[in-house]
Write an enzyme that holds these catalytic residues in place. Structure first.
Site, mmCIF file in Angstrom:
data_model
loop_
_atom_site.group_PDB
_atom_site.id
_atom_site.type_symbol
_atom_site.label_atom_id
_atom_site.label_comp_id
_atom_site.label_asym_id
_atom_site.label_seq_id
_atom_site.Cartn_x
_atom_site.Cartn_y
_atom_site.Cartn_z
ATOM 1 N N SER A 144 0.856 -1.180 0.000
ATOM 2 C CA SER A 144 0.000 0.000 0.000
ATOM 3 C C SER A 144 0.894 1.232 0.000
ATOM 4 O O SER A 144 2.083 1.149 0.353
ATOM 5 C CB SER A 144 -0.881 -0.003 1.253
ATOM 6 O OG SER A 144 -1.524 1.242 1.454
ATOM 7 N N TYR A 157 -2.536 -0.147 10.783
ATOM 8 C CA TYR A 157 -2.576 -0.587 9.381
ATOM 9 C C TYR A 157 -1.268 -0.211 8.687
ATOM 10 O O TYR A 157 -0.678 -1.024 7.954
ATOM 11 C CB TYR A 157 -3.766 0.058 8.675
ATOM 12 C CG TYR A 157 -3.891 -0.287 7.209
ATOM 13 C CD1 TYR A 157 -4.504 -1.464 6.805
ATOM 14 C CD2 TYR A 157 -3.410 0.577 6.225
ATOM 15 C CE1 TYR A 157 -4.632 -1.777 5.457
ATOM 16 C CE2 TYR A 157 -3.528 0.275 4.880
ATOM 17 C CZ TYR A 157 -4.143 -0.906 4.502
ATOM 18 O OH TYR A 157 -4.256 -1.218 3.158
#
Length: 253
Positions: A144, A157
């Site tokens: 990501s 995260y």
């Protein structure tokens, strides 16, 4: 274009019943691969299988929990026994939980780590053990932009995606000598179910469009080229690399 041809190869994609996982499965199938879709929800998997089969793709399903060591080993063994060798693995299983860091629930931290990191380690290890004797294989981890950048409310995260970036480099370091290429894709902000709340937030979307040089959200179909490249012979000397598909957001202040 034969460099990008995946005909005759089998790809396992975790977290493939929707979103980015489904889009990558469709892309690899379109390049000629037979695909095996993994997730925990059997009904969603079957819906995804039917949708891809309707487009004349070769597709199977393998429902198991990618964060459960016993389920992973049994699931990978069953795929290879029933269908044949796994040539391409895409570790896409992932989840998000948003909360202020100072009050972030411990159980949510543990779920994030299990889903976002443990699954890639467990499935990657189980598949690599079978790839290594064959002297070939492709592993693609889905990282990501949060492998590089943080935002308020998602520090855990961000930690998991940073760890996945380094796990990718570690996998490549250990397994490249056996003929494996291990790389990652780092998606930016894409219109997916995981980001539905952000897409619906007009203020956030306006901020994102100003922050991203391309000036917009990504569409999941725009991950197809990166996935096919990293799964194919075109990337035969690419190892330990994270390919950011993010509209330029990691390149600009």
């Amino acid at each position: 274009m034969t460099l990008f041809d995946l005909t005759g190869r089998r790809a396992l994609i975790t977290g493939a019943s929707k979103g980015i996982g489904y889009a990558i499965a469709e892309a690899l199938a379109g390049a000629g691969a037979s695909v095996v879709l993994n997730a925990r929800n059997l009904d969603r998997l079957e819906d995804a299988r039917v949708a891809l089969a309707a487009k004349s793709h070769t597709v199977d399903i393998a429902p198991f929990d990618a964060a459960d060591p016993d389920a992973v080993e049994a699931g990978i063994a069953e795929i290879e026994q029933r269908l044949g060798p796994i040539d391409i693995l895409v570790n896409n299983a992932g989840m998000q939980h948003r909360a202020p860091l100072e009050t972030f629930p411990l159980d949510a931290w543990k779920r994030l780590c299990a889903t976002n990191i443990d699954s890639a380690f467990l499935v990657g290890q189980a598949v690599a053990r079978r790839m290594i004797p064959r002297g070939r294989g492709k592993i693609i981890n889905i990282c990501s932009v949060q492998s590089e950048l943080a935002r308020p409310g998602i520090a855990p995260y961000t930690a998991t995606k940073g760890a996945l970036k380094m796990l990718t480099k570690g996998m490549a370091t250990d397994w490249a000598r056996h003929g494996l290429q291990v790389n990652a894709i780092g998606p930016g902000y894409f219109k997916t179910e995981l980001n539905a709340a952000l897409v619906a937030d007009a203020d956030f979307s306006a901020w994102l469009e100003k922050r991203t040089p391309a000036g917009r959200w990504g569409e999941v179909k725009e991950l197809a080229g990166a996935a096919i490249f990293l799964a194919s012979d075109a990337s035969s000397f690419v190892n330990g690399h994270v390919l950011y598909v993010d509209g330029g957001i990691t390149s600009s202040l």
